[in-house]
Design an enzyme around this catalytic site. Sequence first.
Site, PDB file in Angstrom:
ATOM      1  N   TYR A  45      72.618  25.069  21.670  1.00 49.77           N
ATOM      2  CA  TYR A  45      72.932  26.555  21.719  1.00 49.77           C
ATOM      3  C   TYR A  45      72.077  26.941  22.929  1.00 49.77           C
ATOM      4  CZ  TYR A  45      72.830  31.403  21.059  1.00 49.77           C
ATOM      5  OH  TYR A  45      73.032  32.683  21.037  1.00 49.77           O
ATOM      6  N   TYR A  50      78.457  31.769  24.925  1.00 50.74           N
ATOM      7  CA  TYR A  50      79.744  31.842  23.901  1.00 50.74           C
ATOM      8  C   TYR A  50      81.260  31.786  24.592  1.00 50.74           C
ATOM      9  CZ  TYR A  50      76.403  33.659  20.550  1.00 50.74           C
ATOM     10  OH  TYR A  50      75.212  33.799  19.621  1.00 50.74           O
ATOM     11  N   LYS A  66      80.476  42.296  18.567  1.00 52.22           N
ATOM     12  CA  LYS A  66      79.336  42.792  17.550  1.00 52.22           C
ATOM     13  C   LYS A  66      79.807  44.283  17.568  1.00 52.22           C
ATOM     14  CE  LYS A  66      77.853  38.744  17.515  1.00 52.22           C
ATOM     15  NZ  LYS A  66      78.275  38.046  18.423  1.00 52.22           N
TER      16      LYS A  66
HETATM   17  C1  LIG Z   1      77.916  36.717  18.776  1.00 55.64           C
HETATM   18  C2  LIG Z   1      79.028  36.360  19.662  1.00 55.64           C
HETATM   19  C3  LIG Z   1      79.891  35.263  19.405  1.00 55.64           C
HETATM   20  C4  LIG Z   1      80.209  34.497  18.114  1.00 55.64           C
HETATM   21  O1  LIG Z   1      80.608  35.608  17.295  1.00 55.64           O
HETATM   22  P1  LIG Z   1      80.209  35.134  15.585  1.00 55.64           P
HETATM   23  O2  LIG Z   1      80.818  36.340  14.851  1.00 55.64           O
HETATM   24  O3  LIG Z   1      78.580  35.277  15.816  1.00 55.64           O
HETATM   25  O4  LIG Z   1      80.652  33.752  15.158  1.00 55.64           O
HETATM   26  C5  LIG Z   1      80.917  35.058  20.483  1.00 55.64           C
HETATM   27  N1  LIG Z   1      80.748  35.613  21.857  1.00 55.64           N
HETATM   28  C6  LIG Z   1      79.740  36.383  22.052  1.00 55.64           C
HETATM   29  C7  LIG Z   1      79.887  36.822  23.535  1.00 55.64           C
HETATM   30  C8  LIG Z   1      78.954  36.804  21.026  1.00 55.64           C
HETATM   31  O5  LIG Z   1      77.948  37.745  21.528  1.00 55.64           O
END
Ligand SMILES: *Cc1c(COP(=O)(O)O)cnc(C)c1O
Length: 343
Positions: free
Chosen positions: A263, A289, A49
């Site tokens: 999720y 993730y 992010k």
């Molecule tokens: C948000 C996030 C993702 C996914 O990225 P997107 O742009 O939302 O698809 C992957 N890994 C981590 C650790 C995240 O925080």
Amino acid sequence: MNLGRFPRLRFAHLPTPLEPLLNLTTELGGPNIYIKRDDQTGLATGGNKTRKLEFLMADAVENGADTVITQGATQSNHCRQTAAIAAKLGMKCEVLLENRTGSRDPDFTRSGNVFLDRIFGARIRHYRGGTDMDAAMAEVAGEIRGDGGTPYVIPGGGSNPTGALGYVNCAMELLGQAGEQGLRIDHVVHATGSAGTQAGLVTGLEGASSGVPVLGIGVNVPKEVQEERVHGLACRTADMLDTGIEIERARVAANCGYVGDGYGVPTDGMIEAVTLLSRLEGILLDPVYTGKGMAGLIDLVRNGHFARDENVVFIHTGGSAGLFGYRGAFADAMSCDPREADP
Ligand SMILES: *Cc1c(COP(=O)(O)O)cnc(C)c1O
């Protein structure tokens, strides 16, 4: 592709390293697996992010905002990174957290990223799973305007064309590094959620005519839904860049076979991937993730999806702070429950 005309604040530590995972490659018997360390972007334990926020926060500043509002799941890495950069820029931050798993484990609801949100001074509001979070953000924005403030709303995950520019930039950075290292990239693999990361990567890699395919490992919705989301955002990002490039639907691929029960709900594959990467490479993944993304990559390797001499780059998108929200999930993988008190 010229990103220079878009406002951008520089706070990410870039370029992030691109390195071989030699022990994991040996363990799995090939292909050659590389990792791009976007968990090391430098802002508040890092993560993907941060790249998006360089463009989003610049837009917030240009719009005269004094408060940023954003939303995510309880253990949102996006909210934590937003809270950190808002603190540095002297802005107030409203973080709206949706409890999508329904867990009441105090580790989950208070530790990990939630604890860090508080340390960065964000105001936290909790919502039940299933809440219309965009409507909730609009309501908070109205409140702030009513109090004379100037809010700027950042969508969940920072995933709009402005945020996706951060991953167009990452694509160009990656191609540059591969060129310097003499590395031919056959596949890019990463965890995909709110779609901005994959949309930006696809736009950047297509815009550069690299031919490098990207595979997103989904963490929530089914494949068709995720691919449509990514493709839609990639097209809007390409439009904003004025590349004249058409992003073909066939260039967007997601595998959503590793989500498990939903999720943020742990899977055996995630636990295996997190412990394997820790013990072979000394690298921390995350439970929501990258743990599932790497579980997908490992499973695909074991099933012969990649040729042995191919080069696969896994983009580590961060999130290890979330591990502290999930200590209980690791009890079986360790010889003890990591939450137990000492005797
Ligand atoms: C948000 C996030 C993702 C996914 O990225 P997107 O742009 O939302 O698809 C992957 N890994 C981590 C650790 C995240 O925080």
